[in-house]
Motif scaffolding. Structure first.
Motif, PDB file in Angstrom:
ATOM      1  N   ASP A 412       6.992  45.764  19.122  1.00 55.64           N
ATOM      2  CA  ASP A 412       7.776  46.973  18.893  1.00 55.64           C
ATOM      3  C   ASP A 412       8.072  47.527  20.175  1.00 55.64           C
ATOM      4  OD1 ASP A 412       8.806  49.270  17.610  1.00 55.64           O
ATOM      5  OD2 ASP A 412       6.764  50.181  16.991  1.00 55.64           O
ATOM      6  N   GLU A 414      10.604  49.030  21.781  1.00 53.26           N
ATOM      7  CA  GLU A 414      11.030  50.051  22.138  1.00 53.26           C
ATOM      8  C   GLU A 414      10.094  51.534  22.245  1.00 53.26           C
ATOM      9  OE1 GLU A 414      14.074  50.805  19.250  1.00 53.26           O
ATOM     10  OE2 GLU A 414      15.335  49.333  19.841  1.00 53.26           O
ATOM     11  N   LYS A 415       9.070  51.310  21.458  1.00 50.09           N
ATOM     12  CA  LYS A 415       7.813  52.017  21.485  1.00 50.09           C
ATOM     13  C   LYS A 415       6.852  51.809  22.693  1.00 50.09           C
ATOM     14  CE  LYS A 415       8.243  53.650  16.722  1.00 50.09           C
ATOM     15  NZ  LYS A 415       7.829  53.967  15.536  1.00 50.09           N
TER      16      LYS A 415
END
Length: 429
Positions: A412, A414-415
């Motif tokens: 993940d 993007e986070k």
């Protein structure tokens, strides 16, 4: 005291240097009251090699023009509602007292060299006005309290300070103008807790630094923090504010001290887990800015994109370098096949994404920057792509540099964002 006429006077300003022609007339001093209070409502010039002492309060009235190229000793309060300045870079203004001294007035007092020596109390100097220093500020003895009295201290481009300590520093905001690196002589609660900035790119740059010996959690909740941050310093914080318009890419440096800094932060420095964290007002959370740790000087340094509230933080040990990145911080570009470039190695090529690398020299000048590091031969091999006096593709001299690496990681990505700073050793031979 000497008189001087028909001279060109350079009026100092922390925002803009400017010149003004003045015709100098005779000065007028008078004393009032039982205790001799010295007031100036005309022109007073102290020439180089000349001394002037005022045993009681000195008032420079709204019509007063006071220029000091000599040696002025102020033994009591000092108030400026007119012009206080200098012609040559020789003037020394000494504030020496056996009782608390107020430095006040509605107009900025432009001083070249300043000397502060007063031990009458723990905080003997009450700063109600604005003092602008272009040369040396010798903080020999006595804390300058601008925080509780609403004044401020400004250092011009070449201004600097010496003898700064727990017993002598500025409690309150300090401004720094110009494009020179600077360590703010700031403290709180009887502790000198400096913070530094590298040289800004712009000559018109203006920064302000302040130290708070208190828990930032009250105003900036520590539970609102990026996932990589394990803990935030709960005893102190700083503010470093950019007050000029131009963008600046630069380094900031914070320090730790066992008298004020939590033991967990001191231990984090020894474990390589200490970082600088910044309150991001846009996202309403603390973010990790990374940090190059200097155990010899108890400092941590990193490049920042934003300014404001900063303090020390401890990152999670298992996330010091997510994705298992290995950084080889020695570069010897001699084409022998060993460390010819700044090598960032990862065992899982799919883990770290969008790697951005910046390299700064010891003065905080950015000499290299790229996105997607390592793609298509996009690497640092000891050549500059920076600014100021460094030309593109200029071979950099041997020495110690700072690197800053930023990347996204994990499934993940993007986070998940990580920023790492450290030292890079370049040998051009």
């Amino acid at each position: 005291m000497d008189l001087q006429s028909n001279n060109t006077i350079q009026i100092k300003s922390y925002r803009l240097m400017k010149k003004s022609l003045l015709h100098i007339s005779a000065f007028l001093l008078f004393t009032v009251g039982v205790m001799a209070q010295t007031s100036n409502e005309g022109m007073l010039y102290v020439s180089e090699g000349t001394k002037l002492s005022t045993l009681e309060r000195f008032d420079n009235l709204s019509t007063g023009q006071f220029y000091n190229d000599g040696d002025v000793l102020i033994y009591s309060h000092f108030k400026n509602d007119g012009i206080v300045d200098f012609y040559q870079n020789t003037g020394l203004t000494r504030f020496i007292g056996s009782a608390n001294q107020q430095l006040s007035g509605s107009k900025t007092s432009f001083l070249y060299n300043a000397f502060f020596d007063n031990t009458s109390s723990s905080v003997p100097f009450e700063i109600l006005g604005t003092i602008d220093i272009s040369g040396e500020a010798n903080l020999f003895a006595g804390i300058l309290d601008a925080d509780n009295f609403g004044g401020e201290v400004i250092f011009n481009t070449d201004g600097y300070h010496v003898n700064t300590s727990n017993d002598s520093h500025v409690d309150g905001p300090v401004k720094k103008a110009g494009n020179k690196e600077f360590t703010f002589p700031i403290g709180d609660g009887g502790f000198y807790r400096q913070a530094g900035i590298s040289a800004p790119a712009n000559a018109t740059a203006l920064f302000e630094g302040k130290y708070f010996y208190e828990n930032s959690n009250t105003m900036y909740p520590h539970n609102l923090r990026a996932g990589v941050i394990e803990e935030i310093d709960n005893q102190e914080y700083w503010t470093i504010e950019k007050q000029s318009a131009a963008d600046e890419n630069m380094l900031i440096t914070l320090s730790w001290n066992e008298s004020t800094t939590p033991q967990s932060m001191v231990e984090a420095a020894e474990q390589g887990a200490l970082t600088i964290v910044r309150w991001n007002a846009e996202t309403n959370m603390w973010v990790d800015e990374g940090g190059a740790i200097d155990l010899a000087n108890n400092t941590v340094t990193t490049a920042v994109y934003g300014f404001g509230v900063v303090t020390l933080g401890r990152v999670k040990k298992d996330l010091i370098l997510p994705c298992g990145l290995v950084i080889y911080n020695s570069v010897t570009p001699n084409n022998d096949g060993l460390n010819d470039t700044f090598l960032i190695d990862q065992s899982n090529n799919e883990c770290a994404k969008n790697i951005k690398v910046q390299v700064f020299n010891r003065w905080g000048v950015k000499v290299f920057e790229t996105n997607n590091y390592g793609v298509n031969g996009n690497v640092f091999s000891g050549y500059s792509s920076g600014r100021l006096t460094l030309n593109d593709s200029e071979h950099l001299p041997s020495g110690t540099y700072y690197y800053v690496i930023e990347y996204q990681y994990g499934p993940d990505a993007e986070k998940n964002f990580h920023k790492q700073a450290g030292y890079l050793y370049l040998s051009a031979n």
